[in-house]
Write a protein that holds these residues in place. Structure first.
Motif, PDB file in Angstrom:
ATOM      1  N   GLU A  15       0.835  -1.193   0.000  1.00 18.58           N
ATOM      2  CA  GLU A  15       0.000   0.000   0.000  1.00 18.58           C
ATOM      3  C   GLU A  15       0.872   1.246   0.000  1.00 18.58           C
ATOM      4  O   GLU A  15       1.987   1.227   0.533  1.00 18.58           O
ATOM      5  N   PHE A  16       0.376   2.284  -0.632  1.00 16.61           N
ATOM      6  CA  PHE A  16       1.006   3.590  -0.574  1.00 16.61           C
ATOM      7  C   PHE A  16       0.250   4.411   0.445  1.00 16.61           C
ATOM      8  O   PHE A  16      -0.963   4.266   0.610  1.00 16.61           O
ATOM      9  N   ARG A  17       0.973   5.299   1.152  1.00 15.97           N
ATOM     10  CA  ARG A  17       0.375   6.064   2.240  1.00 15.97           C
ATOM     11  C   ARG A  17       0.753   7.539   2.124  1.00 15.97           C
ATOM     12  O   ARG A  17       1.866   7.872   1.746  1.00 15.97           O
ATOM     13  N   LEU A  18      -0.171   8.411   2.502  1.00 16.28           N
ATOM     14  CA  LEU A  18       0.073   9.843   2.615  1.00 16.28           C
ATOM     15  C   LEU A  18      -0.543  10.260   3.940  1.00 16.28           C
ATOM     16  O   LEU A  18      -1.706   9.938   4.208  1.00 16.28           O
ATOM     17  N   GLU A  19       0.262  10.911   4.800  1.00 17.82           N
ATOM     18  CA  GLU A  19      -0.297  11.312   6.092  1.00 17.82           C
ATOM     19  C   GLU A  19       0.230  12.660   6.546  1.00 17.82           C
ATOM     20  O   GLU A  19       1.317  13.087   6.171  1.00 17.82           O
ATOM     21  N   THR A  20      -0.608  13.331   7.346  1.00 16.16           N
ATOM     22  CA  THR A  20      -0.276  14.636   7.893  1.00 16.16           C
ATOM     23  C   THR A  20      -1.171  14.895   9.105  1.00 16.16           C
ATOM     24  O   THR A  20      -2.216  14.259   9.250  1.00 16.16           O
ATOM     25  N   ASN A  21      -0.765  15.804   9.949  1.00 16.72           N
ATOM     26  CA  ASN A  21      -1.622  16.263  11.050  1.00 16.72           C
ATOM     27  C   ASN A  21      -2.379  17.523  10.654  1.00 16.72           C
ATOM     28  O   ASN A  21      -2.909  18.228  11.501  1.00 16.72           O
ATOM     29  N   SER A  22      -2.399  17.833   9.355  1.00 15.62           N
ATOM     30  CA  SER A  22      -3.115  18.976   8.786  1.00 15.62           C
ATOM     31  C   SER A  22      -2.650  20.283   9.419  1.00 15.62           C
ATOM     32  O   SER A  22      -1.488  20.616   9.328  1.00 15.62           O
ATOM     33  N   TYR A  23      -3.546  20.979  10.092  1.00 16.44           N
ATOM     34  CA  TYR A  23      -3.200  22.257  10.719  1.00 16.44           C
ATOM     35  C   TYR A  23      -3.175  22.062  12.228  1.00 16.44           C
ATOM     36  O   TYR A  23      -4.100  21.482  12.791  1.00 16.44           O
ATOM     37  N   VAL A  24      -2.125  22.536  12.893  1.00 18.25           N
ATOM     38  CA  VAL A  24      -1.925  22.268  14.320  1.00 18.25           C
ATOM     39  C   VAL A  24      -1.982  23.565  15.128  1.00 18.25           C
ATOM     40  O   VAL A  24      -1.343  24.559  14.780  1.00 18.25           O
ATOM     41  N   PHE A  25      -2.753  23.533  16.205  1.00 21.15           N
ATOM     42  CA  PHE A  25      -2.766  24.592  17.221  1.00 21.15           C
ATOM     43  C   PHE A  25      -2.236  23.949  18.494  1.00 21.15           C
ATOM     44  O   PHE A  25      -2.739  22.912  18.915  1.00 21.15           O
ATOM     45  N   GLN A  26      -1.244  24.554  19.121  1.00 18.38           N
ATOM     46  CA  GLN A  26      -0.666  23.955  20.323  1.00 18.38           C
ATOM     47  C   GLN A  26      -0.328  25.046  21.325  1.00 18.38           C
ATOM     48  O   GLN A  26       0.217  26.084  20.977  1.00 18.38           O
ATOM     49  N   ARG A  27      -0.665  24.796  22.586  1.00 18.95           N
ATOM     50  CA  ARG A  27      -0.327  25.726  23.658  1.00 18.95           C
ATOM     51  C   ARG A  27       0.529  24.982  24.673  1.00 18.95           C
ATOM     52  O   ARG A  27       0.147  23.922  25.155  1.00 18.95           O
ATOM     53  N   SER A  28       1.688  25.534  24.983  1.00 20.71           N
ATOM     54  CA  SER A  28       2.585  24.894  25.940  1.00 20.71           C
ATOM     55  C   SER A  28       2.213  25.299  27.358  1.00 20.71           C
ATOM     56  O   SER A  28       1.391  26.190  27.565  1.00 20.71           O
ATOM     57  N   GLY A  29       2.834  24.633  28.332  1.00 19.87           N
ATOM     58  CA  GLY A  29       2.550  24.902  29.740  1.00 19.87           C
ATOM     59  C   GLY A  29       2.842  26.330  30.145  1.00 19.87           C
ATOM     60  O   GLY A  29       2.226  26.863  31.072  1.00 19.87           O
ATOM     61  N   ASP A  30       3.777  27.003  29.456  1.00 22.69           N
ATOM     62  CA  ASP A  30       4.098  28.392  29.803  1.00 22.69           C
ATOM     63  C   ASP A  30       3.234  29.393  29.033  1.00 22.69           C
ATOM     64  O   ASP A  30       3.498  30.593  29.052  1.00 22.69           O
ATOM     65  N   GLY A  31       2.174  28.905  28.361  1.00 23.26           N
ATOM     66  CA  GLY A  31       1.239  29.783  27.672  1.00 23.26           C
ATOM     67  C   GLY A  31       1.627  30.135  26.245  1.00 23.26           C
ATOM     68  O   GLY A  31       0.895  30.858  25.572  1.00 23.26           O
ATOM     69  N   LEU A  32       2.761  29.651  25.762  1.00 22.81           N
ATOM     70  CA  LEU A  32       3.189  29.939  24.393  1.00 22.81           C
ATOM     71  C   LEU A  32       2.284  29.207  23.416  1.00 22.81           C
ATOM     72  O   LEU A  32       2.065  28.013  23.527  1.00 22.81           O
ATOM     73  N   ARG A  33       1.746  29.958  22.447  1.00 23.82           N
ATOM     74  CA  ARG A  33       0.852  29.370  21.448  1.00 23.82           C
ATOM     75  C   ARG A  33       1.604  29.227  20.127  1.00 23.82           C
ATOM     76  O   ARG A  33       2.259  30.162  19.671  1.00 23.82           O
ATOM     77  N   GLN A  34       1.516  28.028  19.535  1.00 25.80           N
ATOM     78  CA  GLN A  34       2.130  27.771  18.242  1.00 25.80           C
ATOM     79  C   GLN A  34       1.068  27.242  17.303  1.00 25.80           C
ATOM     80  O   GLN A  34       0.155  26.539  17.727  1.00 25.80           O
ATOM     81  N   GLU A  35       1.195  27.599  16.021  1.00 27.68           N
ATOM     82  CA  GLU A  35       0.276  27.056  15.040  1.00 27.68           C
ATOM     83  C   GLU A  35       0.940  27.012  13.676  1.00 27.68           C
ATOM     84  O   GLU A  35       1.932  27.698  13.429  1.00 27.68           O
ATOM     85  N   GLY A  36       0.386  26.170  12.814  1.00 32.87           N
ATOM     86  CA  GLY A  36       0.909  26.064  11.463  1.00 32.87           C
ATOM     87  C   GLY A  36       0.511  24.759  10.813  1.00 32.87           C
ATOM     88  O   GLY A  36      -0.051  23.873  11.449  1.00 32.87           O
ATOM     89  N   GLY A  37       0.819  24.657   9.538  1.00 35.03           N
ATOM     90  CA  GLY A  37       0.546  23.433   8.802  1.00 35.03           C
ATOM     91  C   GLY A  37       1.583  22.374   9.139  1.00 35.03           C
ATOM     92  O   GLY A  37       2.777  22.654   9.198  1.00 35.03           O
ATOM     93  N   ALA A  38       1.126  21.179   9.388  1.00 38.37           N
ATOM     94  CA  ALA A  38       2.032  20.075   9.729  1.00 38.37           C
ATOM     95  C   ALA A  38       2.709  19.539   8.467  1.00 38.37           C
ATOM     96  O   ALA A  38       2.144  19.610   7.374  1.00 38.37           O
ATOM     97  N   PRO A  39       3.916  18.995   8.599  1.00 35.68           N
ATOM     98  CA  PRO A  39       4.579  18.367   7.452  1.00 35.68           C
ATOM     99  C   PRO A  39       3.761  17.197   6.902  1.00 35.68           C
ATOM    100  O   PRO A  39       2.928  16.618   7.596  1.00 35.68           O
TER     101      PRO A  39
END
Length: 193
Positions: A15-39
């Motif tokens: 089988e051939f596969r293509l996978e991604t986490n699409s678009y990611v929103f993440q907040r760390s314990g110190d309140g830093l927010r990160q977002e962007g398209g996943a590889p």
């Protein structure tokens, strides 16, 4: 995060596969927010054995290549990937075990890479033909270059709505490491075309 895995079977054992986490929103314990398209990962699976007797494990090899892709905080700058040996074993009535072991080339800060060992396992229980209860665990060692291991666990339920549509719900947390999520809840839908 919206994980997506597309698989296309080629014959009985590939089988051939293509996978991604699409678009990611993440907040760390110190309140830093990160977002962007996943590889995006491109991959293939080869089924080495697929015994007709379900009491014997089946084995397959899964390879993924992750070229530079994504956007924002999650953009990858170097090619990475992994190679895994995966098994599927119905070891008792209504019970299954799905372990895999592998090696990964992982990208970390400033586009540098390092090699890590990976291990994951899922234990599933099917009280009915359409209901699956499962517990997952995953390990990456090291989690960062020169770092310690990261361990994550989750548990959940999957329900076959029809022969081709499955719904799932799970919750988990990182038990060790600084890159694992402290806690998460996920819901998903899988469909076969």
């Amino acid at each position: 995060m919206a994980p997506l895995l597309l698989r296309a079977g080629i014959g009985q054992d590939r089988e051939f596969r293509l996978e991604t986490n699409s678009y990611v929103f993440q907040r760390s314990g110190d309140g830093l927010r990160q977002e962007g398209g996943a590889p995006v990962a491109l991959g293939a699976k080869y089924q080495i054995t697929d015994p007709s007797d379900s009491a014997t494990p089946s084995f397959g090899v899964i390879a993924r290549l992750i070229p530079p892709s994504g956007s924002g905080s999650f953009r990858s700058r170097r090619t990475s990937g992994d190679l895994r040996l995966a098994a599927d074993w119905d070891f008792a009535p209504n019970w299954s075990l799905n372990p895999n072991v592998g090696v990964a080339r992982v990208e970390y800060e400033e586009g540098r890479t390092f090699f890590a060992r990976t291990f994951a396992a899922t234990v599933g229980y099917n009280p009915t033909a359409s209901l699956n209860l499962f517990v997952d665990a995953g390990l990456q060692s090291p989690e960062t270059r020169g770092g310690r291991s990261a361990v994550i666990v989750d548990a959940g339920i999957a329900y076959l709505l029809t022969r081709d549509v499955q719904l799932d719900l799970s919750a988990g947390k990182g038990l060790r490491g600084s890159t694992s999520p402290r806690g998460f809840v996920s819901a998903g839908i899988s469909t076969r075309f």
